[in-house]
Scaffold this active site. Structure first.
Site, PDB file in Angstrom:
ATOM      1  N   TYR A 116      19.231 -29.880 -42.440  1.00  0.00           N
ATOM      2  CA  TYR A 116      19.584 -30.613 -43.673  1.00  0.00           C
ATOM      3  C   TYR A 116      18.344 -31.119 -44.397  1.00  0.00           C
ATOM      4  CZ  TYR A 116      19.087 -34.229 -40.148  1.00  0.00           C
ATOM      5  OH  TYR A 116      18.614 -34.991 -39.109  1.00  0.00           O
ATOM      6  N   ASP A 172      28.667 -33.527 -32.090  1.00  0.00           N
ATOM      7  CA  ASP A 172      28.142 -32.456 -32.956  1.00  0.00           C
ATOM      8  C   ASP A 172      29.218 -31.399 -33.247  1.00  0.00           C
ATOM      9  OD1 ASP A 172      25.572 -33.392 -33.410  1.00  0.00           O
ATOM     10  OD2 ASP A 172      24.723 -32.392 -31.654  1.00  0.00           O
ATOM     11  N   GLY A 194      20.375 -18.799 -32.353  1.00  0.00           N
ATOM     12  CA  GLY A 194      19.892 -19.890 -31.516  1.00  0.00           C
ATOM     13  C   GLY A 194      20.777 -20.031 -30.293  1.00  0.00           C
ATOM     14  N   LYS A 222      19.059 -34.687 -25.319  1.00  0.00           N
ATOM     15  CA  LYS A 222      20.489 -34.349 -25.363  1.00  0.00           C
ATOM     16  C   LYS A 222      21.025 -33.762 -24.042  1.00  0.00           C
ATOM     17  CE  LYS A 222      21.361 -33.812 -30.293  1.00  0.00           C
ATOM     18  NZ  LYS A 222      21.910 -32.964 -31.348  1.00  0.00           N
TER      19      LYS A 222
HETATM   20  N1  LIG Z   1      23.185 -31.040 -38.895  1.00  0.00           N
HETATM   21  C1  LIG Z   1      23.364 -31.606 -37.723  1.00  0.00           C
HETATM   22  O1  LIG Z   1      24.151 -32.537 -37.582  1.00  0.00           O
HETATM   23  C2  LIG Z   1      22.601 -31.101 -36.523  1.00  0.00           C
HETATM   24  C3  LIG Z   1      22.995 -31.484 -35.242  1.00  0.00           C
HETATM   25  C4  LIG Z   1      22.288 -30.966 -34.167  1.00  0.00           C
HETATM   26  C5  LIG Z   1      21.209 -30.125 -34.364  1.00  0.00           C
HETATM   27  N2  LIG Z   1      20.860 -29.789 -35.624  1.00  0.00           N
HETATM   28  C6  LIG Z   1      19.747 -28.846 -35.866  1.00  0.00           C
HETATM   29  O2  LIG Z   1      19.923 -27.698 -35.060  1.00  0.00           O
HETATM   30  C7  LIG Z   1      18.677 -27.112 -34.742  1.00  0.00           C
HETATM   31  C8  LIG Z   1      18.617 -26.828 -33.250  1.00  0.00           C
HETATM   32  O3  LIG Z   1      18.739 -28.029 -32.519  1.00  0.00           O
HETATM   33  P1  LIG Z   1      19.006 -27.995 -30.949  1.00  0.00           P
HETATM   34  O4  LIG Z   1      19.314 -29.385 -30.547  1.00  0.00           O
HETATM   35  O5  LIG Z   1      19.930 -26.904 -30.577  1.00  0.00           O
HETATM   36  O6  LIG Z   1      17.558 -27.622 -30.388  1.00  0.00           O
HETATM   37  P2  LIG Z   1      17.193 -26.916 -29.009  1.00  0.00           P
HETATM   38  O7  LIG Z   1      18.197 -27.231 -27.959  1.00  0.00           O
HETATM   39  O8  LIG Z   1      15.761 -27.222 -28.769  1.00  0.00           O
HETATM   40  O9  LIG Z   1      17.340 -25.322 -29.330  1.00  0.00           O
HETATM   41  C9  LIG Z   1      16.496 -24.713 -30.247  1.00  0.00           C
HETATM   42  C10 LIG Z   1      16.874 -23.257 -30.441  1.00  0.00           C
HETATM   43  O10 LIG Z   1      16.029 -22.741 -31.465  1.00  0.00           O
HETATM   44  C11 LIG Z   1      15.247 -21.663 -30.954  1.00  0.00           C
HETATM   45  N3  LIG Z   1      13.879 -21.760 -31.460  1.00  0.00           N
HETATM   46  C12 LIG Z   1      13.067 -22.850 -31.420  1.00  0.00           C
HETATM   47  N4  LIG Z   1      11.887 -22.565 -32.008  1.00  0.00           N
HETATM   48  C13 LIG Z   1      11.965 -21.271 -32.398  1.00  0.00           C
HETATM   49  C14 LIG Z   1      11.058 -20.394 -33.044  1.00  0.00           C
HETATM   50  N5  LIG Z   1       9.828 -20.781 -33.383  1.00  0.00           N
HETATM   51  N6  LIG Z   1      11.454 -19.131 -33.320  1.00  0.00           N
HETATM   52  C15 LIG Z   1      12.701 -18.710 -32.951  1.00  0.00           C
HETATM   53  N7  LIG Z   1      13.595 -19.494 -32.340  1.00  0.00           N
HETATM   54  C16 LIG Z   1      13.234 -20.765 -32.069  1.00  0.00           C
HETATM   55  C17 LIG Z   1      15.271 -21.818 -29.438  1.00  0.00           C
HETATM   56  O11 LIG Z   1      15.102 -20.526 -28.897  1.00  0.00           O
HETATM   57  P3  LIG Z   1      14.622 -20.249 -27.371  1.00  0.00           P
HETATM   58  O12 LIG Z   1      15.872 -20.256 -26.546  1.00  0.00           O
HETATM   59  O13 LIG Z   1      13.991 -18.937 -27.473  1.00  0.00           O
HETATM   60  O14 LIG Z   1      13.677 -21.360 -27.014  1.00  0.00           O
HETATM   61  C18 LIG Z   1      16.662 -22.396 -29.218  1.00  0.00           C
HETATM   62  O15 LIG Z   1      17.611 -21.379 -29.214  1.00  0.00           O
HETATM   63  C19 LIG Z   1      17.622 -28.118 -35.231  1.00  0.00           C
HETATM   64  O16 LIG Z   1      17.115 -27.646 -36.446  1.00  0.00           O
HETATM   65  C20 LIG Z   1      18.398 -29.401 -35.434  1.00  0.00           C
HETATM   66  O17 LIG Z   1      17.845 -30.190 -36.453  1.00  0.00           O
HETATM   67  C21 LIG Z   1      21.533 -30.257 -36.704  1.00  0.00           C
END
Ligand SMILES: NC(=O)c1ccc[n+]([C@@H]2O[C@H](COP(=O)([O-])OP(=O)(O)OC[C@H]3O[C@@H](n4cnc5c(N)ncnc54)[C@H](OP(=O)(O)O)[C@@H]3O)[C@@H](O)[C@H]2O)c1
Length: 264
Positions: free
Chosen positions: A202, A94, A118, A62
Site C-alpha cells: 500500500y 490478515d 510469494g 508474525k
Molecule cells: N496490506 C496488508 O494489510 C498487508 C498485510 C500483510 C503483508 N502485507 C505485505 O505483504 C508482503 C509480504 O509480507 P509477508 O509478511 O508475507 O513477508 P514474508 O513472510 O517475509 O514473505 C516474503 C515473500 O516475498 C518473497 N521475497 C522477498 N524478497 C524478495 C525478492 N527480493 N525477490 C523475490 N521475492 C522476494 C519471499 O520469497 P522467498 O520465499 O524466496 O524468500 C517470500 O515469499 C509485504 O510487502 C507486506 O507489506 C500487506
C-alpha cells in the site's frame, strides 16, 4: 483509557497508528495506539510484561511469536502466522482483511482461478482467504522453490488444486514494488483486460506493477483496503464487539491516502 500497539522491527514507518487512531476517533472511545520497536530476543519479555489491551504484530515476528503465546486461535494455527494478540492469544486478521477488501471491491472469487506471488506469511493468509472464498484453483510463484512447494502442498491438502489455465486473479505477496524494491515488478506474467491484479503493498499506493497492469486494461487494487480491514478486524477482537457499522470506511481510506501521498 484502552492502550493498543503494533510491535515489530522496523516499525517507525508503520501507518497502523494513523489507521487505528482514525478509527478510534470515529468510535469516540478513550483509547490510544502506539508503535513499539521489539527485537526478536525481546519478544518473550514483551508478551509477558506488557499492559496493552491488544496489539498487532508485524515483521519479523508474525511466525516466531507463536511459540511464546499461551493460546492460538484456530485460524492463526492454520495459517501459522499471528498479526494480532489479545489476552496472550494469537489471531490472524490478515485473511479477514483480504476477504473484506474483495467484498469492498465487489470481487467474487468463487470458482475463479488465482495466482499468488510469494510464499511468506501474507501468502498463507491470502491462500486461506481464497480457499474460504471457494476459489476454483490456486497456483504459487515464488523465488525460493522449497517455500513455493510447501505452500502449494498446504493448499492442495485443503482440497484446492493449482491453476492449469491462465489465472484470472493475480495477487502480489512479496515486497517487490516497495522500499528498496520500488522499481521492481513481482511477475512477468502477461496481463490483459480480463485480469484482476491485487497488490498487498500500500506504500506506494500504486506500485509500478499496478500502474503497468492498469495500462494494459486490467482492474487493479492496492493493499490499502486489506490493511484497513485487518485493522478493523483487530479492533473487533480487542473490543469484543462488531465496530463495522460505527465507522466510515471512506474517511479512513482518504486519511491514509493523504498521508501516503504527503510522504512522497
Ligand atoms: N496490506 C496488508 O494489510 C498487508 C498485510 C500483510 C503483508 N502485507 C505485505 O505483504 C508482503 C509480504 O509480507 P509477508 O509478511 O508475507 O513477508 P514474508 O513472510 O517475509 O514473505 C516474503 C515473500 O516475498 C518473497 N521475497 C522477498 N524478497 C524478495 C525478492 N527480493 N525477490 C523475490 N521475492 C522476494 C519471499 O520469497 P522467498 O520465499 O524466496 O524468500 C517470500 O515469499 C509485504 O510487502 C507486506 O507489506 C500487506
Amino acid at each position: 483509557m484502552k492502550k493498543f500497539a503494533v510491535i515489530g522491527n522496523p516499525v517507525s514507518q508503520s501507518i497502523s497508528p494513523l489507521l487505528h487512531t482514525t478509527i478510534i476517533k470515529q468510535l469516540k472511545i478513550d483509547a490510544c495506539y502506539e508503535k513499539i520497536k521489539v527485537l526478536p530476543d525481546q519478544i518473550k519479555n514483551f508478551i509477558n510484561k506488557n499492559n496493552y489491551d491488544g496489539y498487532n504484530v508485524t515483521i519479523p515476528h508474525k511466525n516466531n511469536i507463536i511459540k511464546n503465546l499461551k493460546y492460538l486461535d484456530v485460524y492463526a494455527q492454520e495459517i501459522t502466522a499471528v498479526n494480532c494478540v489479545y489476552n496472550n492469544k494469537g489471531y490472524n486478521t490478515d485473511w479477514i482483511g483480504f476477504l473484506h477488501a474483495l467484498k469492498q471491491n465487489e470481487i467474487d472469487i468463487k470458482d475463479k482461478s488465482c495466482l499468488i506471488i510469494g510464499a511468506g506469511g501474507a501468502a498463507y493468509a491470502i491462500a486461506f482467504a481464497l480457499i474460504e472464498g471457494k476459489a476454483e484453483s490456486i497456483s504459487v510463484e515464488n523465488r525460493n522453490l522449497e517455500n513455493k512447494t510447501k505452500l502449494e502442498n498446504w493448499i492442495l491438502k485443503k482440497g484446492v488444486s493449482p491453476t492449469n489455465i491462465n489465472p484470472k486473479i493475480i495477487i502480489n505477496c512479496t515486497p517487490l514494488g516497495m522500499g528498496r524494491y520500488e522499481h521492481k515488478i513481482p511477475s512477468k506474467i502477461e496481463v490483459s483486460d480480463s485480469h484482476i491484479i491485487i497488490d498487498t503493498i500500500y506504500n506506494p499506493l500504486k506500485t509500478k506493477w499496478l500502474r503497468q497492469c492498469e495500462k494494459l486494461g486490467a482492474r487493479t487494487i492496492s493493499g490499502l483496503d486489506m490493511l484497513i480491514f485487518q485493522g478493523i478486524a483487530s479492533l473487533n477482537i480487542w473490543l469484543n464487539e462488531n465496530i463495522d457499522e460505527h465507522i466510515n470506511f471512506k474517511i479512513i481510506k482518504t486519511t491514509l491516502e493523504r498521508h501516503l501521498c504527503l510522504q512522497k
